[in-house]
Design a protein around this motif. Structure first.
Motif, PDB file in Angstrom:
ATOM      1  N   GLY A  82       0.782  -1.233   0.000  1.00  0.00           N
ATOM      2  CA  GLY A  82       0.000   0.000   0.000  1.00  0.00           C
ATOM      3  C   GLY A  82       0.815   1.284   0.000  1.00  0.00           C
ATOM      4  O   GLY A  82       0.439   2.269  -0.625  1.00  0.00           O
ATOM      5  N   THR A  87       2.712   6.185  -2.614  1.00  0.00           N
ATOM      6  CA  THR A  87       3.864   6.987  -3.022  1.00  0.00           C
ATOM      7  C   THR A  87       3.831   7.284  -4.517  1.00  0.00           C
ATOM      8  O   THR A  87       4.053   8.402  -4.957  1.00  0.00           O
ATOM      9  CB  THR A  87       5.187   6.248  -2.670  1.00  0.00           C
ATOM     10  N   PHE A  90       0.964   9.690  -5.349  1.00  0.00           N
ATOM     11  CA  PHE A  90       1.295  11.016  -4.822  1.00  0.00           C
ATOM     12  C   PHE A  90       2.368  11.683  -5.699  1.00  0.00           C
ATOM     13  O   PHE A  90       2.280  12.867  -6.032  1.00  0.00           O
ATOM     14  CB  PHE A  90       1.766  10.889  -3.368  1.00  0.00           C
ATOM     15  N   LEU A  94       1.876  15.136  -7.681  1.00  0.00           N
ATOM     16  CA  LEU A  94       2.717  16.308  -7.416  1.00  0.00           C
ATOM     17  C   LEU A  94       3.353  16.818  -8.710  1.00  0.00           C
ATOM     18  O   LEU A  94       3.422  18.020  -8.969  1.00  0.00           O
ATOM     19  CB  LEU A  94       3.803  15.895  -6.429  1.00  0.00           C
ATOM     20  N   VAL A 114       5.485  17.858   0.373  1.00  0.00           N
ATOM     21  CA  VAL A 114       6.581  16.880   0.393  1.00  0.00           C
ATOM     22  C   VAL A 114       7.027  16.630   1.847  1.00  0.00           C
ATOM     23  O   VAL A 114       7.275  15.489   2.249  1.00  0.00           O
ATOM     24  CB  VAL A 114       7.766  17.360  -0.480  1.00  0.00           C
ATOM     25  N   PHE A 117       4.566  14.433   3.492  1.00  0.00           N
ATOM     26  CA  PHE A 117       4.689  13.048   3.045  1.00  0.00           C
ATOM     27  C   PHE A 117       5.885  12.363   3.733  1.00  0.00           C
ATOM     28  O   PHE A 117       5.784  11.197   4.144  1.00  0.00           O
ATOM     29  CB  PHE A 117       4.833  12.981   1.523  1.00  0.00           C
ATOM     30  N   ALA A 118       6.985  13.114   3.848  1.00  0.00           N
ATOM     31  CA  ALA A 118       8.159  12.541   4.518  1.00  0.00           C
ATOM     32  C   ALA A 118       7.803  12.190   5.967  1.00  0.00           C
ATOM     33  O   ALA A 118       8.180  11.123   6.473  1.00  0.00           O
ATOM     34  CB  ALA A 118       9.317  13.533   4.468  1.00  0.00           C
ATOM     35  N   THR A 121       5.409   9.176   6.081  1.00  0.00           N
ATOM     36  CA  THR A 121       6.130   7.949   5.681  1.00  0.00           C
ATOM     37  C   THR A 121       6.953   7.437   6.863  1.00  0.00           C
ATOM     38  O   THR A 121       7.012   6.230   7.128  1.00  0.00           O
ATOM     39  CB  THR A 121       7.045   8.227   4.462  1.00  0.00           C
ATOM     40  N   SER A 128       4.581   0.339  11.352  1.00  0.00           N
ATOM     41  CA  SER A 128       4.273  -0.979  10.786  1.00  0.00           C
ATOM     42  C   SER A 128       5.480  -1.778  10.292  1.00  0.00           C
ATOM     43  O   SER A 128       5.335  -2.960   9.984  1.00  0.00           O
ATOM     44  CB  SER A 128       3.282  -0.814   9.628  1.00  0.00           C
ATOM     45  N   GLN A 129       6.660  -1.117  10.206  1.00  0.00           N
ATOM     46  CA  GLN A 129       7.796  -1.850   9.633  1.00  0.00           C
ATOM     47  C   GLN A 129       8.933  -2.080  10.617  1.00  0.00           C
ATOM     48  O   GLN A 129       9.394  -3.198  10.799  1.00  0.00           O
ATOM     49  CB  GLN A 129       8.355  -1.085   8.420  1.00  0.00           C
ATOM     50  N   LYS A 194       5.390 -14.940  11.023  1.00  0.00           N
ATOM     51  CA  LYS A 194       4.709 -15.488   9.846  1.00  0.00           C
ATOM     52  C   LYS A 194       5.671 -16.303   8.990  1.00  0.00           C
ATOM     53  O   LYS A 194       5.332 -17.354   8.471  1.00  0.00           O
ATOM     54  CB  LYS A 194       4.144 -14.325   9.020  1.00  0.00           C
ATOM     55  N   GLY A 208      -2.921  -2.993  11.223  1.00  0.00           N
ATOM     56  CA  GLY A 208      -2.000  -2.312  10.308  1.00  0.00           C
ATOM     57  C   GLY A 208      -2.741  -1.840   9.064  1.00  0.00           C
ATOM     58  O   GLY A 208      -2.431  -0.798   8.501  1.00  0.00           O
ATOM     59  N   LEU A 212      -2.754   1.959   7.754  1.00  0.00           N
ATOM     60  CA  LEU A 212      -2.219   2.352   6.439  1.00  0.00           C
ATOM     61  C   LEU A 212      -3.306   2.977   5.547  1.00  0.00           C
ATOM     62  O   LEU A 212      -3.097   4.021   4.936  1.00  0.00           O
ATOM     63  CB  LEU A 212      -1.603   1.134   5.758  1.00  0.00           C
TER      64      LEU A 212
HETATM   65  C1  LIG Z   1       7.784  13.299  -5.939  1.00  0.00           C
HETATM   66  C2  LIG Z   1       7.473  12.761  -4.575  1.00  0.00           C
HETATM   67  C3  LIG Z   1       8.701  12.788  -3.756  1.00  0.00           C
HETATM   68  C4  LIG Z   1       8.376  12.613  -2.303  1.00  0.00           C
HETATM   69  C5  LIG Z   1       9.631  12.669  -1.510  1.00  0.00           C
HETATM   70  C6  LIG Z   1       9.334  12.503  -0.068  1.00  0.00           C
HETATM   71  C7  LIG Z   1      10.549  12.115   0.654  1.00  0.00           C
HETATM   72  C8  LIG Z   1      10.234  11.005   1.589  1.00  0.00           C
HETATM   73  C9  LIG Z   1      11.083   9.856   1.304  1.00  0.00           C
HETATM   74  C10 LIG Z   1      10.331   8.636   1.544  1.00  0.00           C
HETATM   75  C11 LIG Z   1      10.376   7.725   0.384  1.00  0.00           C
HETATM   76  C12 LIG Z   1       9.503   6.592   0.711  1.00  0.00           C
HETATM   77  C13 LIG Z   1       9.387   5.691  -0.423  1.00  0.00           C
HETATM   78  C14 LIG Z   1       8.548   4.571  -0.013  1.00  0.00           C
HETATM   79  C15 LIG Z   1       8.519   3.573  -1.094  1.00  0.00           C
HETATM   80  C16 LIG Z   1       7.776   2.436  -0.628  1.00  0.00           C
HETATM   81  O1  LIG Z   1       6.733   2.608  -0.142  1.00  0.00           O
HETATM   82  S1  LIG Z   1       8.479   0.939  -0.848  1.00  0.00           S
HETATM   83  C17 LIG Z   1       7.727  -0.071   0.350  1.00  0.00           C
HETATM   84  C18 LIG Z   1       6.504  -0.693  -0.126  1.00  0.00           C
HETATM   85  N1  LIG Z   1       5.996  -1.453   0.962  1.00  0.00           N
HETATM   86  C19 LIG Z   1       4.757  -1.344   1.302  1.00  0.00           C
HETATM   87  O2  LIG Z   1       4.023  -0.583   0.741  1.00  0.00           O
HETATM   88  C20 LIG Z   1       4.312  -2.234   2.445  1.00  0.00           C
HETATM   89  C21 LIG Z   1       2.935  -1.853   2.903  1.00  0.00           C
HETATM   90  N2  LIG Z   1       2.442  -2.852   3.804  1.00  0.00           N
HETATM   91  C22 LIG Z   1       2.388  -2.680   5.125  1.00  0.00           C
HETATM   92  O3  LIG Z   1       2.768  -1.674   5.648  1.00  0.00           O
HETATM   93  C23 LIG Z   1       1.829  -3.861   5.925  1.00  0.00           C
HETATM   94  O4  LIG Z   1       1.709  -4.967   5.102  1.00  0.00           O
HETATM   95  C24 LIG Z   1       0.420  -3.539   6.496  1.00  0.00           C
HETATM   96  C25 LIG Z   1      -0.558  -3.110   5.419  1.00  0.00           C
HETATM   97  C26 LIG Z   1       0.585  -2.450   7.537  1.00  0.00           C
HETATM   98  C27 LIG Z   1      -0.193  -4.786   7.135  1.00  0.00           C
HETATM   99  O5  LIG Z   1       0.681  -5.373   7.962  1.00  0.00           O
HETATM  100  P1  LIG Z   1       0.476  -6.931   8.342  1.00  0.00           P
HETATM  101  O6  LIG Z   1       1.677  -7.249   9.157  1.00  0.00           O
HETATM  102  O7  LIG Z   1       0.422  -7.662   7.058  1.00  0.00           O
HETATM  103  O8  LIG Z   1      -0.776  -7.053   9.115  1.00  0.00           O
END
Ligand SMILES: CCCCCCCCCCCCCCCC(=O)SCCNC(=O)CCNC(=O)[C@H](O)C(C)(C)COP(=O)(O)O
Ligand SMILES: Nc1ncnc2c1ncn2[C@@H]1O[C@H](COP(=O)(O)O)[C@@H](OP(=O)(O)O)[C@H]1O
Length: 310
Positions: A82, A87, A90, A94, A114, A117-118, A121, A128-129, A194, A208, A212
């Motif tokens: 998610g 991301t 968004f 943007l 931005v 969002f930071a 995040t 959750s992580q 798990k 979670g 989210l």
């Molecule tokens: C132009 C826009 C620029 C914005 C710049 C902002 C600067 C901030 C920097 C941050 C960058 C973050 C990038 C993030 C990229 C990702 O998201 S990669 C990871 C992808 N992973 C997921 O999405 C996992 C989501 N899942 C969960 O969190 C869990 O599974 C859950 C849904 C919470 C459930 O948990 P369970 O344990 O399964 O119950």
């Protein structure tokens, strides 16, 4: 003849609406947020209550449908990834805002969005992580008496964190067999549990998914209305419809996709928000207790409130 304006002012419903409006203004002022942010935040308790009502009225139908399978495509490929989808959408949004000459207050808005969002995040990541080891949601689970049970000897990794289960837990008995030794631990995360096919059992497990989904939708909707109002939004959607009809009439599929991703990501944003709200409703119908859903929502509220202060 009395003046027309008095009719609406003295109508009992107008009076009630006025009172509700004042209350909302009051709450928003106290939380130091605006009314739109408050209204968006209030949709989640409504969805959670709706989910509980659906479960109460039709438990059999609610438990036997595609969306109550953990393996449903939308759960596996969308919600479980998610933050990635939020991301992406968004980022596209943007990018389109920066290129949109009709948007005013751009530079300041883009920078603050931005930063928000930071911040959210970081909150998502800690909740959750990972939070200096186990994520916050897993720490709450363990602190309230939960553990990872029923890990069989052959699946066991990092055995120093495990103890032999010299007792059985009735709810989990069907997952064990008599000939095997099983272990338990309160020092590993739900993900590690798990991966060893253990059972995450016994504590308060904040959802979670609720965290989210509600945090993402609050962020996306508030940012959408940061740059557009209902009039400019409607205009944009009308233009999208016209452009799409032209593209499809001429069988221009690549230009259609290009315009969807680069010029009209608000359509993608609204579709993702729709999917997130639908998945949220399903989580609240079938998965977790009411209290665990509310706990997920509480932490997402904290993260949103923090981000509104930027
Ligand atoms: C132009 C826009 C620029 C914005 C710049 C902002 C600067 C901030 C920097 C941050 C960058 C973050 C990038 C993030 C990229 C990702 O998201 S990669 C990871 C992808 N992973 C997921 O999405 C996992 C989501 N899942 C969960 O969190 C869990 O599974 C859950 C849904 C919470 C459930 O948990 P369970 O344990 O399964 O119950
Ligand atoms: N809307 C939904 N659709 C499918 N599965 C869902 C769901 N909401 C929650 N779940 C599942 O319910 C469990 C608890 O979710 P959470 O704690 O994030 O709220 C998770 O199981 P798994 O962890 O076995 O995948 C999750 O996948």
């Amino acid at each position: 003849m009395p003046p027309v304006t008095n009719i609406t002012q003295t109508h009992p419903i107008a009076g009630h609406l006025d009172m509700v409006n004042k209350r909302l203004n009051d709450i928003a002022r106290r939380l130091k947020i605006n009314k739109l942010e408050l209204l968006i935040m209030l949709t989640y308790p409504v969805i959670i209550i709706l989910g509980q009502l659906i479960w109460l009225v039709a438990p059999a139908e609610s438990s036997m449908n595609y969306f109550t399978s953990k393996k449903n495509i939308f759960n596996v490929y969308f919600v479980k990834q998610g933050w990635f989808w939020t991301t992406m959408v968004f980022g596209l949004f943007l990018f389109s805002v920066m290129r949109d000459s009709t948007v005013v207050r751009k530079q300041h808005g883009v920078i603050s969005c931005v930063k928000k969002f930071a911040l959210i995040t970081t909150c998502w990541f800690f909740f959750s992580q990972w939070f200096l080891g186990m994520p916050i949601m897993d720490r709450i689970f363990v602190l309230t008496g939960g553990s990872c049970y029923n890990v069989s000897a052959e699946k066991l990794k990092n055995s120093e964190y495990f103890k032999l289960m010299d007792f059985t837990i009735e709810d989990l008995a069907e997952f064990t067999n008599q000939d095997n030794d099983y272990y338990y631990s309160s020092s590993i995360s739900s993900r590690q549990c798990k991966s060893m096919r253990g059972r995450w059992y016994g504590g308060h497990d904040p959802s979670g998914h609720v965290f989210l989904l509600s945090l993402s939708t609050t962020f996306l909707m508030t940012q959408l209305f940061e740059f557009y109002n209902s009039i400019t939004l409607r205009k944009k959607l009308r233009q999208f419809k016209i452009d799409t009809e032209n593209h499809l009439k001429n069988r221009e599929f690549v230009p259609f996709l290009k315009s969807l991703f680069l010029d009209y990501p608000i359509v993608l944003l609204l579709m993702l928000v729709g999917l997130w709200l639908w998945m949220l409703l399903n989580t609240t119908i079938y998965f977790h207790s009411l209290l665990e859903n509310l706990a997920g929502l509480f932490f997402s509220y904290l993260a949103s409130l923090l981000s509104f202060q930027i």
